[in-house]
Each structure stands twice: as structure tokens, then as C-alpha cells.
Design an enzyme around this catalytic site. Structure first.
Site, mmCIF file in Angstrom:
data_model
loop_
_atom_site.group_PDB
_atom_site.id
_atom_site.type_symbol
_atom_site.label_atom_id
_atom_site.label_comp_id
_atom_site.label_asym_id
_atom_site.label_seq_id
_atom_site.Cartn_x
_atom_site.Cartn_y
_atom_site.Cartn_z
ATOM 1 N N SER A 184 5.174 6.441 5.498
ATOM 2 C CA SER A 184 5.650 5.637 7.102
ATOM 3 C C SER A 184 6.523 6.565 7.915
ATOM 4 C CB SER A 184 6.302 4.247 6.787
ATOM 5 O OG SER A 184 6.316 3.312 7.293
ATOM 6 N N ASP A 210 -4.444 -0.534 5.909
ATOM 7 C CA ASP A 210 -2.765 0.455 6.324
ATOM 8 C C ASP A 210 -3.228 -0.251 7.502
ATOM 9 O OD1 ASP A 210 0.252 0.257 6.308
ATOM 10 O OD2 ASP A 210 -0.566 1.779 5.253
ATOM 11 N N HIS A 223 0.559 -1.417 2.474
ATOM 12 C CA HIS A 223 1.332 -0.294 3.349
ATOM 13 C C HIS A 223 2.124 -0.105 2.327
ATOM 14 C CE1 HIS A 223 3.321 2.473 5.863
ATOM 15 N NE2 HIS A 223 4.212 1.780 5.792
#
Length: 514
Positions: free
Chosen positions: A331, A396, A437
């Protein structure tokens, strides 16, 4: 990382673990597999276990307390995370997909093995002769689809390194900055003991949360300006060095966790990497990412300074050896990894004095957002020579921000390895954005990915214990019920109190997704 298991017998028919496999023929039509054959196959898989509930002989009791220096598991369950509330199917009914909870006997037996397996260390196959190819030379051509088994194991190991960074932060989120201010580093226990952590890394925000915006009941770490964001580790096991063909330096970076980090994520305006560069075609990156990378804390150096200084120190320690640098992040950590790779490649090339080329640099990003413009991506790969691999889940949303309609000029860099939550036999096909995610969901999908259009690997052996703990509401009901019958109960959600201690309470950790 994953445990060794005996692969189930190979069959020409589609694997029952593949959710895309054709449905079994309805009653009244002749079955392609006789009842006797099916029972014989089931008997081999179950190895005639005793009546349920089955004992878990190799699993430690969930209530066992961690030892000294070990971190307690962080909580990223569906109950407390912000993104778990953003179930897009609620607002976009046409995106809904029916939940499929069927589970074959073979899948049930496979789940039993996955709940009882212990972690396995780093991959055993030697990659010494082709380590540069596995490190990205040539853009991983021929290794991604179908996915090479050695590359899969390497990627899973790096992913587990990021999980260790999350666990280290969430176990004592406030104590990390306090220890660093006195010159101490976090005690980290890595899943692969061949690597030794050498330096803790901290990211500091240039923003601060005003007192009026802070809730008294919320833990202080949520609003602290500087936080533990990762670490540098080096492979110091000589046997592993020989297996890999070089000594690897790993820089590991977690995703967003604190409110200032979330605020920096929203600063999506493109700014030049060099403050005095006003050229419209100059390499530019997101303002918030650059702030987190370059800002120094009150008692800790900036992430930029710490990374460059530690890598240079390790290169001096292992001078003359074959080295590689791998920067891995999830991320927000994936975006910061690109900034670190860009700066490191320039610094190391400038410091080279013995006519030896600097160590090759590779970036492995799990669910990373777009970090900069095309000029930045081109410089990173063509001028700097950095190899970038983006592991992406098709569902995602973070990998698609900033969106082109909102921020023009952002592009991704590097090669892409695309996964899909709908291919998993465990996850619901309508899994929410938080699950798509989540890092553990990424590693679960990576372990089962064989190639585009191919079924989920029947011999995938990564434990689903973390998946049940972090994303229980997104796991098919049949798997949840079977896990309960087998005696598995996920850890109780825990939070950090105002003084940094861990306790049950209202505030769960912010989910790992950005």
C-alpha cells in the site's frame, strides 16, 4: 513461510478448489466419477481421521502468550477497519455477485491441513545461477504467467517480511518512537531467520492533528507525527547466501496506520522531486508521499536519511561481496519504496569508486497506488535501472488511485502480476474492498496463483489462519464453520490504549489497507 504437504493426486478433471470449475451434473444425469472412485479419493485425502471434532496436534493454543521480544498479532478484522464500512456493493447494486459457499470434501480436507500446518522457512531450490533474473533483470519475462514456483516463494517471503512490520508496529505503536529517540531499535522476529534486522525505520508527517480534533478515548499513537514504518534487514546466513547467489539487503515498509499518514495520502498534488526544478516535464511525485519520505521527526531522522545511511553502512560491511537490494512495501509502503529506490540508485551510483557497478535494486509492491508521473516512472526504470514488480489484486481500488479523471499525469511503473480474489476457493466472490487490499489476502492469492486462466493451485499450502482472523466476514461460510468444528477460533480483536498497552476495547487497529 508455507508448510510442506503431500500434494493430492493429480486428476484430469478441474480441481474442486477452483471456484470457476463447472458445476457437478444435476441429479438424474450420469456422474463422470463413480461413487466408489469418489469415496476412494476422499478416503486418501482424509487418511481416515477419527470422528470430528479433530484434534489439532501441531497448532499452539491461541491463548498462548508471546515470548519476550515477540510481537502480538495485530487486528485487521472486518469489525474495526474504516474501509470495511465501504462495501461498494451497497451503493452500486449492479456490482453485487452471489455469494458461493459450497465446499467440496476435498476442500474441507485441504482446509484441515492448512489449519494445522506450521510455517516453513525460505525456499529450498537454488536460484544462484539465475538470481539476477529472479531479481528483475529483463522485467521478470517468462516468470510471471505462468508463475514460476521459485519466484512465488521469494515473493511470499518478502510479503511475510511486511507482515512482520505490521505486527511490530501494532504490538507497541507508541514504544517504537520512544525507543528510537534513545538510540534503540525495535526487537523484530522475522519469519525467515536467515535475515537479520539491522535498523528500524520511521516515517514522519509534516502535518499534525490539532488538539480539538483528537478524541480523548482514542490512543495517542493514532495522532503521533512519527511512527515505526519498517526496517532494514540483511541475509547473514551463509547457506542462504549461497542458495540465492548473493547477499540480499531488504528494505521493508508497511502501509498506512496513523491519522497523519492518512492525511498525507490525501495530498495528491504532483510536486517535483527537486524543489528547485520548475520544468513541466520534470519527474514528479505525490506531495503527501514525498512529505512522509523526506520529513524528519523530533527524535528520529527522515525515512530518506535512514535508508540511505543504513544501506551505505551495510555495503561497507560486506564490501567486495555480490549484493542486491530489494525494497518491498504494501500500500503506502509500495509508494515509499519507489521513492527510496530512486534516491538509492542515484546515491550509490555517485559513490562508486572501485569501478564496480552498484548493487541492482528491485522494488516489490503489494497493492501500491500510483506514486508519480510518467517522467518519474521512466527515470526510475531507464535511467536508474530499478526493476519494479507490482503485485495487484483485480478488485483492489487502491491500485487505481489517483484516478485519471481526478488527477492527470499519474502512471504506474514496472511489470504487473495480476491476481483476483474471485479465483480463491476460500474468499467470497463479493469480498469487500478492505479484503481485496488486505496483505494477507494478497499472499493467499499469490500462493494459489498458477497462471491466467488456470485453477487455484490444489497444493497451495499457506495457512488460512490469518485469513480467518483478519477477514473472517469475507471468507465463505462453509470454511468458517469447518474451522470452528476443527477447534480454530481467531484471536480476539485487540486495541492499543492511550499509553500504548494492548487491551480489548472499542478502537480496533486501523486496517492495513490504505
Amino acid at each position: 513461510m508455507s508448510a510442506a504437504v503431500t500434494a493430492p493426486p493429480h486428476h484430469s478433471r478441474p480441481s474442486p478448489l477452483n471456484p470457476n470449475a463447472k458445476a457437478a451434473p444435476s441429479a438424474g444425469k450420469p456422474s463422470t466419477v463413480s461413487t466408489r472412485t469418489h469415496l476412494a479419493n476422499l478416503d486418501r485425502l482424509l487418511v481416515r481421521p477419527p470422528p470430528l471434532p479433530l484434534p489439532l496436534q501441531h497448532r499452539k493454543p491461541p491463548a498462548e502468550a508471546p515470548g519476550d521480544g515477540e510481537a502480538t498479532p495485530d487486528d485487521r478484522s472486518g469489525r474495526g477497519g474504516l474501509l470495511n464500512a465501504l462495501n461498494l456493493s451497497t451503493f452500486l447494486p449492479f456490482t453485487r455477485k452471489p455469494a458461493v459457499d459450497e465446499m467440496s470434501p476435498r476442500s474441507l480436507a485441504h482446509l484441515q491441513r492448512l489449519l494445522t500446518l506450521s510455517p516453513r522457512p525460505s525456499p529450498k531450490g537454488s536460484i544462484a545461477d539465475e538470481w539476477r533474473r529472479y531479481h528483475g533483470e529483463g522485467g521478470w519475462e517468462g516468470l510471471l504467467d505462468p508463475l514460476d514456483q521459485n519466484l512465488r516463494r521469494e515473493l511470499l517471503r518478502y510479503g511475510d517480511f511486511v507482515q512482520a512490520a505490521y505486527t511490530a508496529f501494532h504490538s507497541m505503536p507508541e514504544a517504537a518512537a520512544a525507543a528510537a529517540s534513545h538510540g534503540h531499535h525495535r526487537t523484530l522476529v522475522l519469519p525467515d531467520r536467515a535475515y537479520r534486522p539491522t535498523c528500524s525505520l520511521f516515517a514522519s508527517s509534516s502535518l499534525s492533528i490539532p488538539p480539538w480534533a483528537q478524541r480523548r478515548s482514542a490512543p495517542r499513537w493514532l495522532t503521533q507525527r512519527s511512527s515505526f514504518v519498517g526496517y532494514v534487514a540483511v541475509c547473514d546466513n551463509e547457506r542462504e547466501v549461497r542458495r540465492m547467489g548473493r547477499r540480499d539487503i531488504a528494505i521493508v515498509l508497511r502501509g498506512t496506520a496513523t491519522c497523519p499518514e492518512w492525511a498525507e495520502n490525501l495530498r495528491a498534488g504532483l510536486v517535483p522531486l527537486a524543489a528547485d526544478d520548475d520544468d513541466a516535464s520534470a519527474p514528479k511525485v505525490a506531495k503527501g508521499f514525498l512529505s512522509l519520505y523526506k520529513t524528519a521527526g523530533d527524535h528520529v531522522p527522515s525515512l530518506s536519511e535512514a535508508v540511505v545511511a543504513e544501506v551505505k553502512r551495510l555495503m561497507e560491511v560486506y564490501k567486495g561481496e555480490e549484493l542486491s537490494i530489494t525494497i518491498v512495501g504494501h500500500s503506502l509502503g509500495g509508494a515509499l519504496a519507489l521513492l527510496a529506490a530512486d534516491e538509492l540508485s542515484a546515491c550509490l551510483a555517485a559513490d562508486t569508486t572501485d569501478h564496480r557497478p552498484p548493487p541492482p535494486i528491485a522494488v516489490v509492491s503489494f497493492g501500491g497506488p500510483k506514486a508519480g508521473n510518467r517522467a518519474f516512472a521512466d527515470r526510475l526504470q531507464r535511467e536508474r535501472g530499478v526493476n519494479v514488480l507490482r503485485v495487484v489484486n483485480a478488485g483492489d481500488v487502491v491500485t487505481r488511485v489517483p484516478a485519471p479523471i481526478a488527477r492527470e499525469g499519474y502512471v504506474h511503473a514496472g511489470a504487473e502480476l495480476r491476481l483476483d480474489s474471485r479465483d480463491s476457493p476460500c474468499l467470497r466472490p463479493d469480498a469487500g474492498p478492505a479484503c481485496c487490499h488486505d496483505l494477507e489476502a494478497y499472499l493467499h492469492l499469490l500462493d494459489g496463483f498458477a497462471g491466467s486462466g488456470r485453477p487455484f493451485r490444489a497444493d497451495a499450502s499457506r495457512s488460512v489462519e490469518r485469513l480467518l482472523t483478519y477477514q473472517r466476514t469475507n471468507v465463505k461460510r462453509a470454511y468458517v464453520e469447518r474451522a470452528r468444528v476443527l477447534g480454530f477460533e481467531p484471536a480476539t480483536p485487540r486495541t492499543a490504549t492511550a499509553n500504548g498497552a494492548v487491551a480489548d476495547g472499542q478502537y480496533g487497529y486501523l486496517a492495513s489497507p490504505t
